[in-house]
Design a protein around this motif. Structure first.
Motif, PDB file in Angstrom:
ATOM      1  N   ALA A  46       1.069   2.204   2.386  1.00 11.50           N
ATOM      2  CA  ALA A  46       1.509   1.006   2.968  1.00 11.50           C
ATOM      3  C   ALA A  46       1.798   0.079   1.692  1.00 11.50           C
ATOM      4  CB  ALA A  46       0.476   0.221   3.571  1.00 11.50           C
ATOM      5  N   LEU A  47       0.994   0.221   0.677  1.00  5.72           N
ATOM      6  CA  LEU A  47       1.414  -0.219  -0.599  1.00  5.72           C
ATOM      7  C   LEU A  47       2.579   0.607  -1.368  1.00  5.72           C
ATOM      8  CD1 LEU A  47       0.836  -2.432  -2.859  1.00  5.72           C
ATOM      9  CD2 LEU A  47      -0.665  -0.561  -4.109  1.00  5.72           C
ATOM     10  N   ALA A  48       2.825   1.600  -1.124  1.00  7.65           N
ATOM     11  CA  ALA A  48       3.949   2.375  -1.903  1.00  7.65           C
ATOM     12  C   ALA A  48       5.337   1.962  -0.775  1.00  7.65           C
ATOM     13  CB  ALA A  48       3.764   3.813  -1.648  1.00  7.65           C
ATOM     14  N   TRP A  49       5.020   1.875   0.240  1.00  8.99           N
ATOM     15  CA  TRP A  49       5.977   1.264   1.439  1.00  8.99           C
ATOM     16  C   TRP A  49       6.699  -0.031   0.818  1.00  8.99           C
ATOM     17  CZ3 TRP A  49       6.830  -2.821   4.490  1.00  8.99           C
ATOM     18  CH2 TRP A  49       7.908  -2.925   5.491  1.00  8.99           C
ATOM     19  N   HIS A  50       5.554  -1.017   0.753  1.00  7.00           N
ATOM     20  CA  HIS A  50       5.668  -2.372   0.521  1.00  7.00           C
ATOM     21  C   HIS A  50       6.438  -2.563  -0.985  1.00  7.00           C
ATOM     22  CE1 HIS A  50       5.276  -6.782  -0.074  1.00  7.00           C
ATOM     23  NE2 HIS A  50       4.353  -6.492  -1.150  1.00  7.00           N
ATOM     24  N   SER A  70       1.557  -9.958  -3.321  1.00  7.02           N
ATOM     25  CA  SER A  70       2.384 -10.201  -2.008  1.00  7.02           C
ATOM     26  C   SER A  70       1.965  -8.915  -1.020  1.00  7.02           C
ATOM     27  CB  SER A  70       3.816 -10.171  -2.203  1.00  7.02           C
ATOM     28  OG  SER A  70       4.154  -9.081  -2.865  1.00  7.02           O
ATOM     29  N   PHE A  71       0.790  -8.271  -1.376  1.00 10.06           N
ATOM     30  CA  PHE A  71       0.517  -7.178  -0.387  1.00 10.06           C
ATOM     31  C   PHE A  71      -0.402  -7.669   0.885  1.00 10.06           C
ATOM     32  CE2 PHE A  71      -1.887  -2.962   0.453  1.00 10.06           C
ATOM     33  CZ  PHE A  71      -0.847  -2.469   1.253  1.00 10.06           C
ATOM     34  N   ASP A  72       0.146  -8.041   1.846  1.00 17.81           N
ATOM     35  CA  ASP A  72      -0.473  -8.556   2.948  1.00 17.81           C
ATOM     36  C   ASP A  72      -0.780  -7.316   4.075  1.00 17.81           C
ATOM     37  OD1 ASP A  72      -1.694  -9.965   5.097  1.00 17.81           O
ATOM     38  OD2 ASP A  72       0.335 -10.905   5.939  1.00 17.81           O
ATOM     39  N   TYR A  73      -2.050  -6.753   3.907  1.00 15.90           N
ATOM     40  CA  TYR A  73      -2.225  -5.597   4.584  1.00 15.90           C
ATOM     41  C   TYR A  73      -3.101  -5.633   5.686  1.00 15.90           C
ATOM     42  CZ  TYR A  73      -3.674  -0.559   5.170  1.00 15.90           C
ATOM     43  OH  TYR A  73      -4.151   0.629   5.526  1.00 15.90           O
ATOM     44  N   ARG A  85      -0.173  -2.697   9.325  1.00 21.67           N
ATOM     45  CA  ARG A  85       0.672  -3.756   9.106  1.00 21.67           C
ATOM     46  C   ARG A  85       0.835  -4.165   7.994  1.00 21.67           C
ATOM     47  NH1 ARG A  85      -0.124  -8.519   8.357  1.00 21.67           N
ATOM     48  NH2 ARG A  85      -2.534  -8.339   8.560  1.00 21.67           N
ATOM     49  N   VAL A  86       1.951  -4.432   7.518  1.00 14.75           N
ATOM     50  CA  VAL A  86       2.312  -4.889   6.032  1.00 14.75           C
ATOM     51  C   VAL A  86       3.235  -6.471   6.384  1.00 14.75           C
ATOM     52  CG1 VAL A  86       3.367  -4.901   3.853  1.00 14.75           C
ATOM     53  CG2 VAL A  86       2.175  -2.937   4.835  1.00 14.75           C
ATOM     54  N   GLY A  87       2.385  -7.600   5.972  1.00 11.41           N
ATOM     55  CA  GLY A  87       3.228  -8.836   6.472  1.00 11.41           C
ATOM     56  C   GLY A  87       3.387  -8.707   7.857  1.00 11.41           C
ATOM     57  N   GLY A  88       4.479  -9.037   8.467  1.00 10.64           N
ATOM     58  CA  GLY A  88       4.820  -8.989   9.946  1.00 10.64           C
ATOM     59  C   GLY A  88       5.276  -7.639  10.426  1.00 10.64           C
ATOM     60  N   THR A  89       5.147  -6.706   9.631  1.00 12.87           N
ATOM     61  CA  THR A  89       5.909  -5.414   9.989  1.00 12.87           C
ATOM     62  C   THR A  89       4.775  -4.354  10.521  1.00 12.87           C
ATOM     63  OG1 THR A  89       7.716  -5.890   8.294  1.00 12.87           O
ATOM     64  CG2 THR A  89       7.718  -3.591   9.229  1.00 12.87           C
ATOM     65  N   ASP A 112      -5.676  -0.645 -11.473  1.00 13.18           N
ATOM     66  CA  ASP A 112      -5.787  -1.877 -11.062  1.00 13.18           C
ATOM     67  C   ASP A 112      -5.733  -2.023  -9.442  1.00 13.18           C
ATOM     68  OD1 ASP A 112      -6.469  -3.201 -13.221  1.00 13.18           O
ATOM     69  OD2 ASP A 112      -4.587  -4.337 -13.388  1.00 13.18           O
ATOM     70  N   VAL A 113      -4.834  -0.928  -8.946  1.00  8.70           N
ATOM     71  CA  VAL A 113      -4.389  -0.837  -7.506  1.00  8.70           C
ATOM     72  C   VAL A 113      -5.680  -0.063  -7.062  1.00  8.70           C
ATOM     73  CG1 VAL A 113      -3.294   0.746  -5.960  1.00  8.70           C
ATOM     74  CG2 VAL A 113      -2.131  -0.703  -7.863  1.00  8.70           C
ATOM     75  N   ARG A 114      -6.538   0.812  -7.610  1.00 10.62           N
ATOM     76  CA  ARG A 114      -7.472   1.595  -6.902  1.00 10.62           C
ATOM     77  C   ARG A 114      -8.592   0.363  -6.798  1.00 10.62           C
ATOM     78  NH1 ARG A 114      -6.483   6.419  -6.139  1.00 10.62           N
ATOM     79  NH2 ARG A 114      -8.376   6.590  -5.363  1.00 10.62           N
ATOM     80  N   ARG A 115      -8.825  -0.295  -7.931  1.00  7.80           N
ATOM     81  CA  ARG A 115      -9.810  -1.458  -7.940  1.00  7.80           C
ATOM     82  C   ARG A 115      -9.521  -2.314  -6.800  1.00  7.80           C
ATOM     83  NH1 ARG A 115     -10.289  -0.763 -13.253  1.00  7.80           N
ATOM     84  NH2 ARG A 115      -8.360  -1.812 -13.878  1.00  7.80           N
ATOM     85  N   HIS A 116      -8.368  -2.755  -6.578  1.00  4.32           N
ATOM     86  CA  HIS A 116      -8.157  -3.783  -5.475  1.00  4.32           C
ATOM     87  C   HIS A 116      -8.322  -3.139  -4.249  1.00  4.32           C
ATOM     88  CE1 HIS A 116      -5.761  -7.185  -3.842  1.00  4.32           C
ATOM     89  NE2 HIS A 116      -5.200  -6.481  -3.102  1.00  4.32           N
ATOM     90  N   LEU A 117      -7.898  -1.922  -3.805  1.00  4.42           N
ATOM     91  CA  LEU A 117      -8.141  -1.320  -2.541  1.00  4.42           C
ATOM     92  C   LEU A 117      -9.258  -0.903  -2.318  1.00  4.42           C
ATOM     93  CD1 LEU A 117      -4.700   0.704  -2.087  1.00  4.42           C
ATOM     94  CD2 LEU A 117      -5.218  -1.306  -1.357  1.00  4.42           C
ATOM     95  N   ILE A 118     -10.256  -0.633  -3.349  1.00  2.49           N
ATOM     96  CA  ILE A 118     -11.474  -0.015  -3.141  1.00  2.49           C
ATOM     97  C   ILE A 118     -12.550  -1.347  -2.509  1.00  2.49           C
ATOM     98  CG2 ILE A 118     -13.753   0.412  -4.189  1.00  2.49           C
ATOM     99  CD1 ILE A 118     -11.929   2.434  -6.074  1.00  2.49           C
ATOM    100  N   GLU A 119     -12.237  -2.629  -2.968  1.00  2.00           N
ATOM    101  CA  GLU A 119     -12.757  -3.511  -2.762  1.00  2.00           C
ATOM    102  C   GLU A 119     -12.514  -3.961  -1.314  1.00  2.00           C
ATOM    103  OE1 GLU A 119     -15.266  -5.298  -3.971  1.00  2.00           O
ATOM    104  OE2 GLU A 119     -15.209  -3.655  -5.439  1.00  2.00           O
ATOM    105  N   LEU A 120     -11.223  -3.870  -0.991  1.00  2.00           N
ATOM    106  CA  LEU A 120     -10.694  -4.071   0.405  1.00  2.00           C
ATOM    107  C   LEU A 120     -11.283  -3.007   1.229  1.00  2.00           C
ATOM    108  CD1 LEU A 120      -8.415  -5.369   2.129  1.00  2.00           C
ATOM    109  CD2 LEU A 120      -7.029  -3.426   1.895  1.00  2.00           C
TER     110      LEU A 120
END
Ligand SMILES: Nc1ncnc2c1ncn2[C@@H]1O[C@H](COP(=O)(O)OP(=O)(O)O)[C@@H](O)[C@H]1O
Ligand SMILES: Nc1ccn([C@@H]2O[C@H](COP(=O)(O)OP(=O)(O)O)[C@@H](O)[C@H]2O)c(=O)n1
Length: 230
Positions: A46-50, A70-73, A85-89, A112-120
């Motif tokens: 989804a992040l690659a898509w965004h 801006s990654f509203d996942y 879902r990403v945002g309203g899509t 940094d992407v991995r750190r962010h998503l791992i927390e999520l």
């Protein structure tokens, strides 16, 4: 039986290469146990898509990192029908496109992407309201949930994985599908280790098992390691 010492949710961590059956098998295991299911690869996809939808050059790490703001996942953990879902899509189907598979490793390799998503992922796991959750990906047994009471590496020979993925895509372009799968595993392996089991991780090789037998094998590992799950 005595459940007193069980910490909820009960986490089953499951890793493996592309096409090994992680997603479909984990989902069915979760259904049979009445547990939640988390597909972590969906977030990288989804992040690659965004990033692509935002016009970001995926080779530009700083821009990919900036995209996280801006990654509203959103993803559910109901194995019976989760949507992504990403945002309203709703991107549930779009992120499975071979075009996304071809580029997803470029966002997944950014620390940094991995750190962010791992927390999520950890916050989604902690919020699970069912008794347990099956979490699948590449680094769940080693990084996301290394203390999980059940840790499994689901493997299958490269040939079997390629033919499963090609069949899933309708048998079109089997050679190209196979080449892409091999290239993705190679790129992903540089970032996380998922081809061999870490200490304490049980390997389930599904090369000679059909789908139901693989599900039964995974449930068997869960029951053997924690007799109170049943
Ligand atoms: N043991 C198995 N035998 C036959 N087909 C399987 C088996 N495990 C998974 N599959 C099928 O292989 C394909 C790839 O599985 P999937 O769960 O998407 O793998 P992964 O999430 O590891 O990439 C799916 O079509 C799935 O139904
Ligand atoms: N825990 C995870 C899960 C996926 N990924 C990345 O996300 C991509 C897509 O994962 P996926 O699980 O949807 O891929 P498949 O194995 O289903 O084809 C992988 O190729 C990795 O680049 C990761 O880096 N770490």
């Amino acid at each position: 039986m005595n459940n007193v010492d069980v910490v909820y949710p009960f986490v089953v961590a499951l890793d493996g290469p592309a096409g090994s059956g992680k997603s479909s098998v984990s989902k069915q295991v979760a259904r049979e146990l009445g547990w939640g299911f988390l597909d972590t690869g969906a977030a990288y996809r989804a992040l690659a898509w965004h990033a692509e939808a935002s016009g970001v050059d995926l080779d530009d790490e700083a821009s990919v990192i900036a995209c996280l703001d801006s990654f509203d996942y959103g993803i559910g953990t109901d194995p019976a029908g989760y949507r992504v879902r990403v945002g309203g899509t709703d991107v549930t189907e779009a992120i499975r496109d071979p075009g996304i598979s071809a580029v997803v490793s470029r966002v997944a390799r950014v620390p940094d992407v991995r750190r962010h998503l791992i927390e999520l992922f950890r916050s989604i796991i902690a919020a699970e309201h069912r008794g347990g959750i099956v979490v699948e990906g590449r680094d769940i047994t080693t990084v996301v949930a290394p203390d999980a009471p059940v840790r499994i590496l689901l493997t299958a020979s490269e040939e079997v994985r390629m033919s499963r993925r090609a069949a899933e895509l309708g048998g079109r372009d089997a050679a190209a599908t196979g080449a892409q799968l091999r290239a993705r595993d190679e790129a992903d392996s540089k970032v996380v280790e998922f081809m061999t089991a870490a200490d304490g991780v049980t390997t389930v090789d599904s090369s000679d098992l059909d789908f139901d037998a693989t599900v039964a094998a995974v449930i068997g590992v869960i029951r053997d390691s924690q007799p109170v799950t049943g």
